[in-house]
Design an enzyme around this catalytic site. Structure first.
Site, short mmCIF file in Angstrom:
data_model
loop_
_atom_site.label_atom_id
_atom_site.label_comp_id
_atom_site.label_asym_id
_atom_site.label_seq_id
_atom_site.Cartn_x
_atom_site.Cartn_y
_atom_site.Cartn_z
CE LYS A 66 53.03 70.10 48.94
NZ LYS A 66 53.42 69.36 47.71
NE ARG A 75 50.56 61.92 45.53
CZ ARG A 75 51.84 61.63 45.74
NH1 ARG A 75 52.33 60.47 45.36
NH2 ARG A 75 52.61 62.48 46.35
P1 ADP Z 1 52.58 65.20 48.66
O1 ADP Z 1 53.84 64.97 49.42
O2 ADP Z 1 52.48 64.45 47.38
O3 ADP Z 1 52.26 66.64 48.44
P2 ADP Z 1 50.91 64.66 51.02
O4 ADP Z 1 51.71 63.82 51.93
O5 ADP Z 1 50.81 66.12 51.32
O6 ADP Z 1 51.43 64.49 49.52
O7 ADP Z 1 49.45 64.08 50.88
C1 ADP Z 1 49.24 62.71 50.64
C2 ADP Z 1 47.75 62.44 50.45
O8 ADP Z 1 47.03 62.82 51.62
C3 ADP Z 1 47.08 63.19 49.30
O9 ADP Z 1 47.23 62.54 48.05
C4 ADP Z 1 45.62 63.18 49.77
O10 ADP Z 1 45.04 61.90 49.58
C5 ADP Z 1 45.77 63.38 51.28
N1 ADP Z 1 45.78 64.81 51.66
C6 ADP Z 1 46.80 65.47 52.25
N2 ADP Z 1 46.47 66.75 52.48
C7 ADP Z 1 45.20 66.93 52.01
C8 ADP Z 1 44.32 68.01 51.92
N3 ADP Z 1 44.66 69.23 52.38
N4 ADP Z 1 43.09 67.79 51.39
C9 ADP Z 1 42.72 66.59 50.93
N5 ADP Z 1 43.52 65.51 50.96
C10 ADP Z 1 44.76 65.66 51.49
P1 ADP Z 2 56.40 67.42 48.62
O1 ADP Z 2 56.22 67.50 50.10
O2 ADP Z 2 56.17 68.74 47.94
O3 ADP Z 2 55.60 66.32 48.00
P2 ADP Z 2 59.10 66.41 49.22
O4 ADP Z 2 59.72 67.46 50.05
O5 ADP Z 2 58.64 65.18 49.90
O6 ADP Z 2 57.92 67.06 48.32
O7 ADP Z 2 60.13 66.02 48.06
C1 ADP Z 2 59.82 65.00 47.09
C2 ADP Z 2 61.08 64.19 46.79
O8 ADP Z 2 62.03 65.01 46.10
C3 ADP Z 2 61.80 63.68 48.04
O9 ADP Z 2 62.35 62.42 47.76
C4 ADP Z 2 62.91 64.71 48.28
O10 ADP Z 2 64.05 64.13 48.89
C5 ADP Z 2 63.23 65.18 46.87
N1 ADP Z 2 63.54 66.62 46.81
C6 ADP Z 2 63.06 67.62 47.59
N2 ADP Z 2 63.57 68.81 47.23
C7 ADP Z 2 64.41 68.56 46.19
C8 ADP Z 2 65.24 69.39 45.37
N3 ADP Z 2 65.31 70.71 45.57
N4 ADP Z 2 65.97 68.79 44.38
C9 ADP Z 2 65.88 67.44 44.19
N5 ADP Z 2 65.12 66.61 44.93
C10 ADP Z 2 64.39 67.15 45.91
#
Ligand code: ADP
Ligand code: ADP
Ligand code: ZN
Length: 216
Positions: free
Chosen positions: A13, A171
């Site tokens: 994302k 998570r």
């Molecule tokens: P990821 O990259 O794994 O999707 P985020 O950076 O979006 O994680 O979120 C990291 C943490 O921040 C989550 O595990 C949660 O603790 C908190 N968080 C982020 N967005 C939300 C939300 N919309 N509602 C509740 N908690 C959130």
């Molecule tokens: P999210 O916000 O959904 O938690 P991220 O964009 O932070 O996910 O991506 C999670 C990890 O996977 C990061 O280290 C990123 O560099 C890697 N990543 C993202 N997209 C891809 C892909 N299409 N293929 C392989 N690795 C990816």
């Protein structure tokens, strides 16, 4: 342009939202980034949410909704946004709907980046972020040109404390609260599923053609 990103932790994302924001000149609004910034700055919000992030648990809806409400009220969001990591629960989705109605900013798409769960642990435990600018890397899949340094700004890379195997497990369990949002947006006719198990460039190409087509 108003879009939200849906998908499991590690689906990509943030990676895709960054590209969308640059290409379409809209702010990238990530609740995770906002919470981490608050924790880093030691604000009252940061102190309140730190325990949840460390454990990999969702921050309570009321607090999260308040943060997003304030952010979407800022002037740069008036021409659109890409929301990343919000909404994550049905009450959040409903609150967003009400808020966007008030602001007269209808959602165009919920972009659901679909990946099998089997790829996530490797993506998350190998993720690295820039301490300065927040850019995302991966030690294997998206390595920086120079180890430990950001390509964009030269800042130092670090690993999120909740990208440990233990917090990732929590998570992925917490995602049960987010899963119903796929149906929620499908019913509203704005869900678009993207195959996220390809190179980031290929994933983005699909998103770009979708967003470009909707503009013309
Ligand atoms: P990821 O990259 O794994 O999707 P985020 O950076 O979006 O994680 O979120 C990291 C943490 O921040 C989550 O595990 C949660 O603790 C908190 N968080 C982020 N967005 C939300 C939300 N919309 N509602 C509740 N908690 C959130
Ligand atoms: P999210 O916000 O959904 O938690 P991220 O964009 O932070 O996910 O991506 C999670 C990890 O996977 C990061 O280290 C990123 O560099 C890697 N990543 C993202 N997209 C891809 C892909 N299409 N293929 C392989 N690795 C990816
Ligand atoms: Zn950087």
């Amino acid at each position: 342009m108003q879009v939200i990103m849906l998908g499991l932790p590690g689906a990509g994302k943030g990676t895709q939202a960054t590209r969308i924001a640059e290409a379409f000149h809209v702010p990238h609004i990530s609740t995770g980034d906002m919470f981490r910034a608050a924790i880093g700055a030691g604000t009252p919000l940061g102190l309140e949410v730190k325990g949840y992030l460390d454990a990999g648990r969702l921050v309570p809806d009321s607090l999260t909704i308040q943060v997003v409400k304030e952010r979407l009220g800022q002037s740069d969001a008036r021409t659109g946004f890409v929301l990343d990591g919000f909404p994550r629960t049905l009450p959040q989705a409903e609150a967003l709907e009400d808020l966007l109605r008030e602001l007269d900013l209808p959602l165009q798409y919920a972009l659901y980046i679909h990946v099998p769960r089997t790829v996530l642990m490797a993506r998350l435990t190998g993720r690295r972020l820039c301490r300065n600018c927040g850019a995302t890397y991966h030690i294997v899949f998206q390595p920086p040109k120079h180890e430990g340094r950001c390509d964009r700004c030269g800042g130092p890379l670090y690993q999120r404390s909740d990208d440990s195997e233990e917090a990732v497990k929590t998570r992925l369990e917490q995602y049960a609260q987010t899963e119903p949002l796929v149906e929620f947006y499908r019913k509203r006719g704005i869900l678009r599923q993207i195959d996220g198990e390809r190179a980031p460039e290929a994933v983005y190409a699909d998103i770009e053609s979708l967003l470009t087509a909707s503009r013309s």
